[in-house]
Write a protein that holds these residues in place. Structure first.
Motif, PDB file in Angstrom:
ATOM      1  N   VAL A 108     -32.659 -47.759 -48.870  1.00  7.48           N
ATOM      2  CA  VAL A 108     -31.623 -46.823 -48.560  1.00  7.48           C
ATOM      3  C   VAL A 108     -31.829 -45.171 -49.021  1.00  7.48           C
ATOM      4  CG1 VAL A 108     -30.059 -48.642 -48.226  1.00  7.48           C
ATOM      5  CG2 VAL A 108     -30.467 -47.543 -50.403  1.00  7.48           C
ATOM      6  N   ARG A 109     -31.404 -44.530 -48.467  1.00  7.43           N
ATOM      7  CA  ARG A 109     -31.714 -43.125 -48.986  1.00  7.43           C
ATOM      8  C   ARG A 109     -30.914 -42.999 -50.401  1.00  7.43           C
ATOM      9  NH1 ARG A 109     -30.201 -37.747 -48.227  1.00  7.43           N
ATOM     10  NH2 ARG A 109     -28.202 -38.038 -46.823  1.00  7.43           N
ATOM     11  N   LEU A 110     -29.631 -42.896 -50.324  1.00  9.97           N
ATOM     12  CA  LEU A 110     -28.850 -42.615 -51.615  1.00  9.97           C
ATOM     13  C   LEU A 110     -28.307 -43.873 -52.094  1.00  9.97           C
ATOM     14  CD1 LEU A 110     -26.739 -39.736 -49.987  1.00  9.97           C
ATOM     15  CD2 LEU A 110     -28.843 -39.468 -51.467  1.00  9.97           C
ATOM     16  N   LEU A 111     -27.945 -43.952 -53.567  1.00  5.96           N
ATOM     17  CA  LEU A 111     -27.454 -45.016 -54.421  1.00  5.96           C
ATOM     18  C   LEU A 111     -25.904 -45.474 -53.598  1.00  5.96           C
ATOM     19  CD1 LEU A 111     -27.292 -46.732 -56.634  1.00  5.96           C
ATOM     20  CD2 LEU A 111     -26.152 -45.214 -58.032  1.00  5.96           C
ATOM     21  N   PRO A 112     -24.951 -44.634 -53.331  1.00  6.73           N
ATOM     22  CA  PRO A 112     -23.962 -45.122 -52.443  1.00  6.73           C
ATOM     23  C   PRO A 112     -24.054 -46.258 -51.383  1.00  6.73           C
ATOM     24  CG  PRO A 112     -23.426 -42.750 -53.243  1.00  6.73           C
ATOM     25  CD  PRO A 112     -25.121 -43.341 -53.377  1.00  6.73           C
ATOM     26  N   GLU A 113     -25.313 -45.865 -50.612  1.00  6.13           N
ATOM     27  CA  GLU A 113     -25.749 -46.832 -49.626  1.00  6.13           C
ATOM     28  C   GLU A 113     -26.149 -48.335 -50.202  1.00  6.13           C
ATOM     29  OE1 GLU A 113     -28.513 -44.863 -46.991  1.00  6.13           O
ATOM     30  OE2 GLU A 113     -27.389 -42.833 -47.506  1.00  6.13           O
ATOM     31  N   ALA A 114     -26.643 -48.294 -51.308  1.00  5.46           N
ATOM     32  CA  ALA A 114     -27.276 -49.458 -51.735  1.00  5.46           C
ATOM     33  C   ALA A 114     -25.988 -50.502 -52.417  1.00  5.46           C
ATOM     34  CB  ALA A 114     -28.175 -49.356 -53.006  1.00  5.46           C
ATOM     35  N   MET A 115     -24.914 -49.889 -52.904  1.00  4.14           N
ATOM     36  CA  MET A 115     -24.157 -50.841 -53.274  1.00  4.14           C
ATOM     37  C   MET A 115     -23.298 -51.923 -52.171  1.00  4.14           C
ATOM     38  SD  MET A 115     -24.127 -49.561 -56.058  1.00  4.14           S
ATOM     39  CE  MET A 115     -23.102 -50.553 -57.119  1.00  4.14           C
ATOM     40  N   PRO A 116     -23.108 -51.622 -51.078  1.00  2.00           N
ATOM     41  CA  PRO A 116     -22.478 -52.751 -50.240  1.00  2.00           C
ATOM     42  C   PRO A 116     -23.423 -53.718 -50.071  1.00  2.00           C
ATOM     43  CG  PRO A 116     -22.145 -50.594 -49.318  1.00  2.00           C
ATOM     44  CD  PRO A 116     -22.979 -50.341 -50.517  1.00  2.00           C
ATOM     45  N   ARG A 117     -24.830 -53.678 -50.349  1.00  2.00           N
ATOM     46  CA  ARG A 117     -25.819 -54.631 -49.968  1.00  2.00           C
ATOM     47  C   ARG A 117     -25.970 -55.598 -51.231  1.00  2.00           C
ATOM     48  NH1 ARG A 117     -30.893 -52.203 -46.585  1.00  2.00           N
ATOM     49  NH2 ARG A 117     -29.534 -50.800 -45.107  1.00  2.00           N
ATOM     50  N   LEU A 118     -25.165 -55.219 -52.245  1.00  2.00           N
ATOM     51  CA  LEU A 118     -25.440 -55.930 -53.631  1.00  2.00           C
ATOM     52  C   LEU A 118     -24.383 -56.949 -53.926  1.00  2.00           C
ATOM     53  CD1 LEU A 118     -26.936 -53.268 -55.638  1.00  2.00           C
ATOM     54  CD2 LEU A 118     -28.003 -55.228 -54.594  1.00  2.00           C
ATOM     55  N   ALA A 119     -24.522 -58.212 -54.181  1.00  4.73           N
ATOM     56  CA  ALA A 119     -23.225 -58.848 -54.476  1.00  4.73           C
ATOM     57  C   ALA A 119     -23.075 -58.649 -56.122  1.00  4.73           C
ATOM     58  CB  ALA A 119     -23.726 -60.344 -54.156  1.00  4.73           C
ATOM     59  N   SER A 142     -33.774 -41.703 -55.765  1.00  4.31           N
ATOM     60  CA  SER A 142     -34.225 -42.018 -57.174  1.00  4.31           C
ATOM     61  C   SER A 142     -35.426 -42.867 -57.634  1.00  4.31           C
ATOM     62  CB  SER A 142     -33.041 -42.470 -57.984  1.00  4.31           C
ATOM     63  OG  SER A 142     -32.712 -44.076 -57.571  1.00  4.31           O
ATOM     64  N   GLY A 143     -35.934 -43.497 -56.455  1.00  2.00           N
ATOM     65  CA  GLY A 143     -37.112 -44.578 -56.759  1.00  2.00           C
ATOM     66  C   GLY A 143     -36.749 -45.764 -57.196  1.00  2.00           C
ATOM     67  N   THR A 144     -35.323 -46.230 -57.305  1.00  6.51           N
ATOM     68  CA  THR A 144     -34.791 -47.216 -57.940  1.00  6.51           C
ATOM     69  C   THR A 144     -35.048 -48.454 -57.230  1.00  6.51           C
ATOM     70  OG1 THR A 144     -33.152 -45.990 -59.069  1.00  6.51           O
ATOM     71  CG2 THR A 144     -32.948 -48.282 -59.086  1.00  6.51           C
ATOM     72  N   ILE A 145     -35.505 -49.492 -57.931  1.00  9.84           N
ATOM     73  CA  ILE A 145     -35.606 -50.802 -57.044  1.00  9.84           C
ATOM     74  C   ILE A 145     -34.609 -51.734 -57.707  1.00  9.84           C
ATOM     75  CG2 ILE A 145     -37.221 -52.885 -57.039  1.00  9.84           C
ATOM     76  CD1 ILE A 145     -39.605 -50.824 -57.311  1.00  9.84           C
ATOM     77  N   ILE A 146     -33.930 -52.391 -56.965  1.00  9.82           N
ATOM     78  CA  ILE A 146     -32.812 -53.435 -57.639  1.00  9.82           C
ATOM     79  C   ILE A 146     -33.382 -55.034 -57.345  1.00  9.82           C
ATOM     80  CG2 ILE A 146     -30.363 -53.699 -57.551  1.00  9.82           C
ATOM     81  CD1 ILE A 146     -30.006 -51.052 -56.597  1.00  9.82           C
ATOM     82  N   LEU A 147     -33.302 -55.828 -58.127  1.00  6.83           N
ATOM     83  CA  LEU A 147     -33.238 -57.104 -58.086  1.00  6.83           C
ATOM     84  C   LEU A 147     -32.120 -57.845 -58.361  1.00  6.83           C
ATOM     85  CD1 LEU A 147     -36.637 -57.565 -60.174  1.00  6.83           C
ATOM     86  CD2 LEU A 147     -36.760 -56.783 -57.720  1.00  6.83           C
TER      87      LEU A 147
END
Length: 107
Positions: free
Chosen positions: A57-68, A24-29
């Motif tokens: 990460v490739r997909l959004l579900p992969e990002a979720m565990p990396r976020l508090a 998605s090209g999403t950057i999360i701060l």
């Protein structure tokens, strides 16, 4: 800490990112010290984001565990947009008008 008025006078800011989503090209701060407080990525007109390749990460579900879930998060997926009463689309009303993303190895 800069006041909102001082931030408004700032032409550009540089942050890193917690995680980014390739699909998605999403950057999360998430407010870590290398990202600063949320206002610095929302008030100035130009945001330069340095994205470590190891944080992509490739997909959004992969990002979720990396976020508090207890940290404030800012998700950036493109310019903000709104429409006025005559349905005229206006972009960049909330947040920076320009976003430059630099992907780097070894951070």
């Amino acid at each position: 800490r800069l006041s909102i008025a001082e931030l408004d006078e700032t032409s550009a800011v540089v942050t890193s990112s917690a995680v980014s989503v390739a699909e998605s090209g999403t950057i999360i701060l998430d407010g870590e010290p290398n990202q600063g407080r949320r206002a610095i990525s929302l008030v100035p007109d130009h945001h330069v984001c340095i994205v470590p390749i190891s944080s992509i990460v490739r997909l959004l579900p992969e990002a979720m565990p990396r976020l508090a879930i207890t940290r404030p998060q800012t998700w950036i997926s493109g310019p903000s947009a709104t429409s006025d009463i005559e349905l005229e689309r206006v972009e960049g009303v909330h947040g920076p008008r320009t976003l430059d993303v630099l992907m780097v190895r070894g951070l």
